[in-house]
Design a protein around this motif. Structure first.
Motif, PDB file in Angstrom:
ATOM      1  N   ALA A  39       0.832  -1.203   0.000  1.00  0.00           N
ATOM      2  CA  ALA A  39       0.000   0.000   0.000  1.00  0.00           C
ATOM      3  C   ALA A  39       0.869   1.256   0.000  1.00  0.00           C
ATOM      4  CB  ALA A  39      -0.935   0.004   1.202  1.00  0.00           C
ATOM      5  N   VAL A  40       1.923   1.236   0.784  1.00  0.00           N
ATOM      6  CA  VAL A  40       2.812   2.388   0.860  1.00  0.00           C
ATOM      7  C   VAL A  40       3.607   2.534  -0.437  1.00  0.00           C
ATOM      8  CG1 VAL A  40       4.874   3.284   2.016  1.00  0.00           C
ATOM      9  CG2 VAL A  40       2.978   2.436   3.361  1.00  0.00           C
ATOM     10  N   GLY A  41       4.060   1.423  -0.990  1.00  0.00           N
ATOM     11  CA  GLY A  41       4.879   1.473  -2.202  1.00  0.00           C
ATOM     12  C   GLY A  41       4.170   2.133  -3.369  1.00  0.00           C
ATOM     13  N   SER A  42       2.932   1.777  -3.592  1.00  0.00           N
ATOM     14  CA  SER A  42       2.195   2.376  -4.708  1.00  0.00           C
ATOM     15  C   SER A  42       1.935   3.857  -4.468  1.00  0.00           C
ATOM     16  CB  SER A  42       0.888   1.628  -4.950  1.00  0.00           C
ATOM     17  OG  SER A  42       0.048   1.701  -3.830  1.00  0.00           O
ATOM     18  N   ARG A  43       1.671   4.236  -3.236  1.00  0.00           N
ATOM     19  CA  ARG A  43       1.420   5.648  -2.938  1.00  0.00           C
ATOM     20  C   ARG A  43       2.706   6.468  -2.984  1.00  0.00           C
ATOM     21  NH1 ARG A  43      -2.430   2.674  -0.915  1.00  0.00           N
ATOM     22  NH2 ARG A  43      -4.566   3.450  -0.824  1.00  0.00           N
ATOM     23  N   ARG A  44       3.829   5.887  -2.585  1.00  0.00           N
ATOM     24  CA  ARG A  44       5.100   6.597  -2.700  1.00  0.00           C
ATOM     25  C   ARG A  44       5.433   6.852  -4.167  1.00  0.00           C
ATOM     26  NH1 ARG A  44       9.661   3.606  -0.425  1.00  0.00           N
ATOM     27  NH2 ARG A  44      10.808   5.545  -0.518  1.00  0.00           N
ATOM     28  N   ALA A  45       5.169   5.864  -5.010  1.00  0.00           N
ATOM     29  CA  ALA A  45       5.397   6.044  -6.445  1.00  0.00           C
ATOM     30  C   ALA A  45       4.495   7.148  -6.991  1.00  0.00           C
ATOM     31  CB  ALA A  45       5.163   4.733  -7.186  1.00  0.00           C
ATOM     32  N   ALA A  46       3.234   7.136  -6.591  1.00  0.00           N
ATOM     33  CA  ALA A  46       2.295   8.171  -7.025  1.00  0.00           C
ATOM     34  C   ALA A  46       2.754   9.544  -6.537  1.00  0.00           C
ATOM     35  CB  ALA A  46       0.889   7.864  -6.511  1.00  0.00           C
ATOM     36  N   TRP A  47       3.231   9.616  -5.297  1.00  0.00           N
ATOM     37  CA  TRP A  47       3.699  10.878  -4.736  1.00  0.00           C
ATOM     38  C   TRP A  47       4.874  11.434  -5.530  1.00  0.00           C
ATOM     39  CZ3 TRP A  47       8.235  12.606  -2.495  1.00  0.00           C
ATOM     40  CH2 TRP A  47       8.160  13.845  -1.838  1.00  0.00           C
ATOM     41  N   ARG A  48       5.820  10.562  -5.900  1.00  0.00           N
ATOM     42  CA  ARG A  48       6.977  11.016  -6.682  1.00  0.00           C
ATOM     43  C   ARG A  48       6.542  11.558  -8.043  1.00  0.00           C
ATOM     44  NH1 ARG A  48       9.350   6.453  -4.186  1.00  0.00           N
ATOM     45  NH2 ARG A  48       8.851   5.131  -5.963  1.00  0.00           N
ATOM     46  N   ILE A  49       5.631  10.861  -8.693  1.00  0.00           N
ATOM     47  CA  ILE A  49       5.164  11.296 -10.011  1.00  0.00           C
ATOM     48  C   ILE A  49       4.411  12.618  -9.908  1.00  0.00           C
ATOM     49  CG2 ILE A  49       3.572  10.736 -11.889  1.00  0.00           C
ATOM     50  CD1 ILE A  49       4.330   7.745 -11.337  1.00  0.00           C
ATOM     51  N   VAL A  50       3.499  12.710  -8.956  1.00  0.00           N
ATOM     52  CA  VAL A  50       2.712  13.934  -8.803  1.00  0.00           C
ATOM     53  C   VAL A  50       3.605  15.107  -8.424  1.00  0.00           C
ATOM     54  CG1 VAL A  50       0.907  15.027  -7.415  1.00  0.00           C
ATOM     55  CG2 VAL A  50       0.579  12.730  -8.279  1.00  0.00           C
ATOM     56  N   SER A  51       4.602  14.862  -7.598  1.00  0.00           N
ATOM     57  CA  SER A  51       5.527  15.939  -7.226  1.00  0.00           C
ATOM     58  C   SER A  51       6.293  16.449  -8.435  1.00  0.00           C
ATOM     59  CB  SER A  51       6.507  15.446  -6.157  1.00  0.00           C
ATOM     60  OG  SER A  51       5.830  15.183  -4.958  1.00  0.00           O
ATOM     61  N   SER A  52       6.712  15.537  -9.307  1.00  0.00           N
ATOM     62  CA  SER A  52       7.428  15.975 -10.508  1.00  0.00           C
ATOM     63  C   SER A  52       6.501  16.729 -11.462  1.00  0.00           C
ATOM     64  CB  SER A  52       8.094  14.794 -11.211  1.00  0.00           C
ATOM     65  OG  SER A  52       7.136  13.923 -11.766  1.00  0.00           O
ATOM     66  N   VAL A  53       5.239  16.304 -11.556  1.00  0.00           N
ATOM     67  CA  VAL A  53       4.259  17.024 -12.390  1.00  0.00           C
ATOM     68  C   VAL A  53       4.031  18.421 -11.826  1.00  0.00           C
ATOM     69  CG1 VAL A  53       1.827  17.091 -13.073  1.00  0.00           C
ATOM     70  CG2 VAL A  53       3.120  14.959 -13.269  1.00  0.00           C
ATOM     71  N   GLU A  54       3.983  18.526 -10.512  1.00  0.00           N
ATOM     72  CA  GLU A  54       3.778  19.818  -9.869  1.00  0.00           C
ATOM     73  C   GLU A  54       4.949  20.763 -10.165  1.00  0.00           C
ATOM     74  OE1 GLU A  54       2.650  21.550  -5.437  1.00  0.00           O
ATOM     75  OE2 GLU A  54       3.374  19.494  -5.639  1.00  0.00           O
TER      76      GLU A  54
END
Length: 90
Positions: free
Chosen positions: A6-21
């Motif tokens: 659960a944490v792994g998928s959300r950490r990946a999402a966080w990294r992607i969203v942060s780069s988009v931001e």
């Protein structure tokens, strides 16, 4: 394992969203930046909740009942992992 997944998928999402931001900021795209920022906040809340739940279980049940040194080491490493995950996005 379930918490790690659960944490792994959300950490990946966080990294992607942060780069988009960041990309949205550099391009001057206010709409993209705002949407990414809102989604990043939501992902951070979910990560915080999952990590706190895992740490609570580790502290309350698993570390107390760990019988062998190997078990204690395993749970302490897991505890460190979840604290590191929190530090990553804080």
């Amino acid at each position: 394992v379930a918490f790690k997944n659960a944490v792994g998928s959300r950490r990946a999402a966080w990294r992607i969203v942060s780069s988009v931001e960041v990309k949205g900021r550099t391009e001057g795209d206010l709409e993209k930046t705002q949407a990414a920022s809102e989604y990043r906040s939501k992902v951070e809340e979910e990560l915080q909740h999952i990590c706190e739940s895992a740490l609570s279980l580790l502290n309350t049940y698993l570390l107390e009942d760990a019988g062998t040194c190997k078990s204690q080491i395993f749970y302490c490493k897991m505890k460190a992992d979840f604290n590191r995950y929190i530090a990553d996005f804080s």
